[in-house]
Design a protein around this motif. Structure first.
Motif, short mmCIF file in Angstrom:
data_model
loop_
_atom_site.label_atom_id
_atom_site.label_comp_id
_atom_site.label_asym_id
_atom_site.label_seq_id
_atom_site.Cartn_x
_atom_site.Cartn_y
_atom_site.Cartn_z
N MET A 76 34.35 34.02 34.36
CA MET A 76 35.61 33.62 33.74
C MET A 76 35.85 34.39 32.45
O MET A 76 36.98 34.82 32.17
N ALA A 77 34.79 34.60 31.67
CA ALA A 77 34.91 35.33 30.41
C ALA A 77 35.40 36.76 30.65
O ALA A 77 36.27 37.26 29.92
N THR A 78 34.87 37.41 31.67
CA THR A 78 35.27 38.78 31.98
C THR A 78 36.74 38.85 32.38
O THR A 78 37.46 39.78 31.99
N VAL A 79 37.21 37.85 33.14
CA VAL A 79 38.62 37.81 33.52
C VAL A 79 39.49 37.62 32.28
O VAL A 79 40.55 38.25 32.14
N ALA A 80 39.06 36.75 31.36
CA ALA A 80 39.82 36.51 30.13
C ALA A 80 39.92 37.79 29.29
O ALA A 80 40.96 38.08 28.68
N ILE A 81 38.85 38.57 29.26
CA ILE A 81 38.86 39.84 28.53
C ILE A 81 39.78 40.84 29.21
O ILE A 81 40.55 41.56 28.55
N ASP A 113 32.37 30.34 31.68
CA ASP A 113 31.80 29.46 32.70
C ASP A 113 30.89 28.40 32.07
O ASP A 113 30.42 28.55 30.93
N ASN A 114 30.65 27.34 32.84
CA ASN A 114 29.65 26.32 32.50
C ASN A 114 29.91 25.61 31.18
O ASN A 114 28.98 25.28 30.45
N LEU A 115 31.18 25.38 30.87
CA LEU A 115 31.51 24.64 29.66
C LEU A 115 31.36 23.15 29.93
O LEU A 115 31.91 22.63 30.89
N ASP A 116 30.61 22.47 29.08
CA ASP A 116 30.50 21.02 29.18
C ASP A 116 30.80 20.40 27.83
O ASP A 116 31.06 21.11 26.84
N SER A 163 39.51 30.47 39.43
CA SER A 163 39.99 30.96 40.72
C SER A 163 40.01 32.49 40.77
O SER A 163 39.58 33.11 41.76
N LEU A 164 40.49 33.12 39.69
CA LEU A 164 40.54 34.59 39.64
C LEU A 164 39.13 35.18 39.53
O LEU A 164 38.86 36.25 40.09
N ALA A 165 38.26 34.49 38.81
CA ALA A 165 36.88 34.96 38.69
C ALA A 165 36.21 34.98 40.06
O ALA A 165 35.47 35.91 40.40
N LEU A 166 36.48 33.96 40.86
CA LEU A 166 35.92 33.90 42.21
C LEU A 166 36.47 35.04 43.07
O LEU A 166 35.73 35.67 43.83
#
Length: 383
Positions: free
Chosen positions: A271-276, A228-231, A262-265
């Motif tokens: 988002m990182a947890t979903v990727a893991i 999350d929060n990538l800039d 979308s899946l994280a929501l």
């Protein structure tokens, strides 16, 4: 009630790691170089923080911890070993380390000596899993696999692993081990949604599956590229962008991140947890670096839910093909030289600035601030 069977790392290895998740300790070192450069921003983990990470992992059944003789010039191994001896779960933990193919290592006996050094630092009689780190040495991979089999025969290691090996190297390593009646338990490689679609990675995955070798995937979050929060500012400071050739604004990366978001929501996760979690769903063991208890706590949340097969397929379809297997040989030569120079630097600076390595920061102000930060984390979790 029968005891629930855990996850076996490598077919027939007997290495039960509990939950299919590993904790990487690359930044646990506290040697002078680590404090001066590697962990300059946040400082080295305190003993209390490492013990807290172990407690977090124990609660979720995570027993796999990965280190290497090169992490902190050996101080990473020493700190992991200390944690193993203190933790109630230490007796069931599976601690892995890695042999570094340094420029001055030209005999199989050098691997035996390296294992013994690892065992001294980690306070172990046998290393549960010992990886041969990156096939960059002029000597063939088989040479080091034969040496690892000898170490296994001597009772110094329980299982043999490879690191950063492609499909051909996996098959060669497995064949060399078979000559001694041994097997390769795991292959530790870069494995995430950033490189899943690449043909070299797919070939490597197929080779591992056919040989009963577990894939241990480091970089599951792409050093933050899938978080999350990538800039743009954060993006420019991530080393993985150079490894993969990604540029800010890449449309494929944006599409992948949108799907993760979308899946994280949906699952009320990051988002990182979903990727893991996706890595776990692919049958691999994600290796997540934990510099703080907060990062460990976030990582183990990936064990609390399971993506559906259709959601996994959705992510598969948006996965990138940024493999690192196709890097030219000259880069491997540079890596070998840098690695060897770094190990010399660790040795020299430790001698210059005194052994043992500097003590952890224990000033009242530092301890108070760390305790305040932990309390703030607990408050956020309660909210």
């Amino acid at each position: 009630m029968a005891e629930k069977k855990g996850f076996e790392l490598g077919e027939g290895s007997g290495l039960d790691i509990g939950a299919p998740l590993g904790i990487g300790t690359m930044q646990w070192g506290d040697a002078w170089l680590d404090k001066a450069f590697v962990n300059k921003g946040g400082g080295a983990l305190t003993t209390a923080e490492i013990d807290e990470i172990f407690e977090i992992c124990a609660e979720k059944g995570v027993r796999f911890f990965d280190t290497a003789e090169g992490y902190g010039g050996g101080s990473g191994e020493r700190r992991l070993g200390g944690a193993l001896s203190r933790a109630q779960s230490g007796s069931t933990a599976v601690a892995a380390s890695k042999f570094l193919p340094l420029l001055w290592r030209w005999s199989q006996w050098s691997l035996i000596q390296a294992v013994r050094g690892t065992l001294r630092r980690m306070q172990l009689h046998t290393c549960p899993l010992y990886f041969i780190h990156t096939p960059v040495h002029p000597l063939p991979l088989e040479w080091w696999v034969h040496a690892a089999c000898k170490a296994k025969e001597l009772g110094l290691i329980k299982a043999i692993g490879l690191s950063n090996c492609n499909a051909d190297q996996v098959r060669r390593g497995a064949a060399a081990a078979a000559e001694h009646g041994c097997r390769i338990a795991a292959n530790q490689i870069l494995f995430s949604l950033l490189d899943f679609s690449s043909k070299p990675l797919q070939d490597t995955l197929q080779a591992c599956v056919s040989l009963g070798i577990t894939v241990v995937g480091y970089g599951p979050v792409g050093q933050g590229l899938l978080a999350d929060n990538l800039d743009e500012a954060k993006f420019s400071g991530i080393r993985m962008t150079k490894m993969t050739g990604l540029v800010w604004g890449d449309a494929d990366l944006a599409s992948l991140r949108d799907t993760l978001s979308s899946l994280a929501l949906k699952y009320q996760q990051s988002m990182a947890t979903v990727a893991i979690n996706w890595v776990i769903c692919k049958g691999a063991v994600p290796l997540v670096g934990a510099r703080t208890p907060k990062q460990a706590r976030e990582a183990v949340k990936a064990l609390e839910f399971r993506l559906s097969s259709s959601e996994v397929a959705q992510l598969d379809a948006r996965a990138l093909s940024r493999s690192t297997f196709e890097k030219p040989r000259w880069r491997r030569a540079v890596f070998l030289c840098v690695l060897s120079t770094l190990m010399v630097a660790y040795t020299v600076t430790d001698l210059l600035f005194g052994l043992p390595v500097p003590k952890e920061k224990t000033t009242p102000d530092t301890d108070t601030e760390r305790e305040r930060e932990r309390e703030r984390e607990r408050e956020r979790e309660r909210e």
